[in-house]
Design a protein around this motif. Structure first.
Motif, short mmCIF file in Angstrom:
data_model
loop_
_atom_site.label_atom_id
_atom_site.label_comp_id
_atom_site.label_asym_id
_atom_site.label_seq_id
_atom_site.Cartn_x
_atom_site.Cartn_y
_atom_site.Cartn_z
N GLY A 1 42.54 41.30 -61.91
CA GLY A 1 41.37 40.61 -62.41
C GLY A 1 41.35 40.59 -63.92
N ILE A 2 40.18 40.23 -64.49
CA ILE A 2 40.03 40.18 -65.93
C ILE A 2 38.83 41.00 -66.36
CG2 ILE A 2 41.05 37.87 -65.99
CD1 ILE A 2 38.23 36.83 -66.74
N THR A 3 38.92 41.54 -67.56
CA THR A 3 37.81 42.25 -68.18
C THR A 3 37.51 41.56 -69.50
OG1 THR A 3 38.31 44.40 -67.18
CG2 THR A 3 37.07 44.41 -69.24
N LEU A 4 36.24 41.20 -69.70
CA LEU A 4 35.84 40.58 -70.95
C LEU A 4 35.42 41.66 -71.94
CD1 LEU A 4 35.43 38.28 -68.73
CD2 LEU A 4 33.99 37.20 -70.43
N VAL A 5 35.83 41.51 -73.19
CA VAL A 5 35.50 42.49 -74.22
C VAL A 5 34.87 41.77 -75.41
CG1 VAL A 5 37.30 44.09 -73.52
CG2 VAL A 5 37.79 42.35 -75.25
N PRO A 6 33.96 42.43 -76.11
CA PRO A 6 33.32 41.80 -77.28
C PRO A 6 34.24 41.83 -78.48
CG PRO A 6 32.49 44.01 -77.00
CD PRO A 6 33.40 43.76 -75.83
N LEU A 7 34.08 40.88 -79.36
CA LEU A 7 34.78 40.87 -80.64
C LEU A 7 33.74 40.75 -81.74
CD1 LEU A 7 37.93 38.64 -80.11
CD2 LEU A 7 37.80 41.10 -80.31
N SER A 8 33.70 41.72 -82.62
CA SER A 8 32.76 41.69 -83.74
C SER A 8 33.46 42.24 -84.97
CB SER A 8 31.53 42.55 -83.41
OG SER A 8 30.69 42.66 -84.54
N PRO A 9 33.77 41.43 -85.97
CA PRO A 9 34.52 41.88 -87.15
C PRO A 9 33.88 43.06 -87.86
CG PRO A 9 34.33 39.49 -87.11
CD PRO A 9 33.43 40.01 -86.03
N SER A 10 32.56 43.24 -87.70
CA SER A 10 31.89 44.32 -88.42
C SER A 10 31.96 45.65 -87.70
CB SER A 10 30.41 43.95 -88.64
OG SER A 10 29.75 43.81 -87.39
N PHE B 1 38.72 40.42 -59.61
CA PHE B 1 37.41 40.62 -60.22
C PHE B 1 37.31 39.98 -61.60
CE2 PHE B 1 39.87 44.42 -61.43
CZ PHE B 1 39.73 44.40 -62.81
N ILE B 2 36.06 39.69 -61.98
CA ILE B 2 35.71 39.28 -63.34
C ILE B 2 34.66 40.28 -63.81
CG2 ILE B 2 34.80 37.45 -64.81
CD1 ILE B 2 35.54 35.45 -62.60
N ASP B 3 34.99 41.06 -64.83
CA ASP B 3 34.15 42.19 -65.20
C ASP B 3 33.51 41.98 -66.58
OD1 ASP B 3 33.00 44.74 -65.09
OD2 ASP B 3 34.66 45.60 -66.23
N PHE B 4 32.18 42.12 -66.62
CA PHE B 4 31.42 41.97 -67.87
C PHE B 4 30.90 43.32 -68.37
CE2 PHE B 4 31.19 37.87 -65.78
CZ PHE B 4 31.30 36.96 -66.82
N SER B 5 31.37 44.42 -67.81
CA SER B 5 30.83 45.74 -68.16
C SER B 5 31.00 46.07 -69.64
CB SER B 5 31.51 46.83 -67.32
OG SER B 5 31.28 46.62 -65.94
N GLN B 6 32.15 45.68 -70.21
CA GLN B 6 32.43 46.03 -71.61
C GLN B 6 31.58 45.23 -72.60
OE1 GLN B 6 34.39 48.51 -72.61
NE2 GLN B 6 34.94 49.03 -70.51
N THR B 7 31.02 44.11 -72.17
CA THR B 7 30.22 43.28 -73.07
C THR B 7 28.73 43.57 -72.96
OG1 THR B 7 30.04 41.48 -71.46
CG2 THR B 7 31.92 41.42 -72.96
#
Length: 261
Positions: free
Chosen positions: A163-172, A76-82
């Motif tokens: 599979g992979i899970t994509l996660v957001p990166l935001s320094p703030s 799987f390729i998961d975009f749920s976290q973003t």
């Protein structure tokens, strides 16, 4: 970022919690981390046998990410976290791989793609390649569109990932944990709680659980979501929550002068 409520799935043994009436009204939780390591042993091997690769969203946008697939298995390729929904998918060579999503694309609710290897098919006029690419277009809740490119890599033998899970990166963004009494613990509170546990002799500095906590903190400070950071560090959320409460207590009612992070 909404607070993450760490809900223990395994009750803490009473002998690991001491109530100190002589202290100020706040609750002081003293935890023997070595004893809590016993909690971590439950189903750890079974959970970690099925690994998930964590990919930062910006890395996935700026680079082509390889997605390994195996015969008879789905990846799987998961975009749920973003918080992105999938709006368009293009598989360059559909003769060896098929895909599906967790919801129809037209519904604007699809967040996960599932890939499966199939026996090679022949399409008149179409070209074929062993490693094809998958292009995915998404839309976030604020209307921003993003384009991702993945290489689909056939493999044989034992599967090494689900599979992979994509996660957001935001320094703030600062990660926070909701603990007892609707109090909010920060990662600094967790780190402070660990320092106190070591200072009071509840655990040795070289205890395996200590290294797991430090690994968790490093992952979470890179803005991996709390639950995924704990899973990747093989650390129970019970430990994270308890250490956060110890850290909060130390900040509000110092018990060990000079204990800082």
């Amino acid at each position: 970022m909404p607070y993450h409520r760490a809900v223990p799935t395994i009750p803490l043994p009473q002998y690991m919690i001491h109530f100190t009436k002589k202290c100020l009204p706040a609750l002081i939780i003293n935890i023997t981390l070595s004893g809590m390591a016993t909690l971590l042993s439950i189903d750890t091997e079974a959970v970690q046998a099925s690994t998930v690769k964590i990919i930062a969203r910006d890395d996935a946008i700026n680079n082509t990410t390889s997605i390994p697939i195996w015969p008879g298995r789905s990846t799987f390729i998961d975009f749920s976290q973003t918080n992105e929904v999938i709006t368009y998918i293009l598989l360059a060579d559909p003769s060896r791989t098929v895909f599906s999503t967790d919801a129809p694309l037209a519904s604007r609710q699809a967040k996960t793609i599932f890939l499966k290897e199939i026996k090679p098919l022949r399409f008149p006029g179409a070209t074929s390649t062993e490693i094809t690419n998958l292009t995915v277009k998404t839309r976030s809740i604020d209307g921003k569109e993003r384009l991702y490119s993945f290489d689909i890599v056939p493999n044989s033998g034992q599967a090494t990932t689900n599979g992979i899970t994509l996660v957001p990166l935001s320094p703030s963004t600062e990660q926070k944990i909701l603990v007892s009494g609707n109090r909010v613990a920060t990662l600094n509170d967790v780190e402070l709680g660990l320092a106190i546990a070591i200072n009071k002799g509840y655990t040795k500095p070289n205890d395996p659980v200590v290294f797991k906590v430090k690994n968790f903190l490093a992952l979470a400070r890179n803005l991996l979501p709390i639950s995924l950071a704990a899973q990747k560090a093989k650390l129970s959320l019970n430990v994270v929550t308890a250490l956060g409460e110890i850290g909060i207590q130390q900040r509000l009612h110092p018990q060990i002068p000079g204990t800082t992070i």
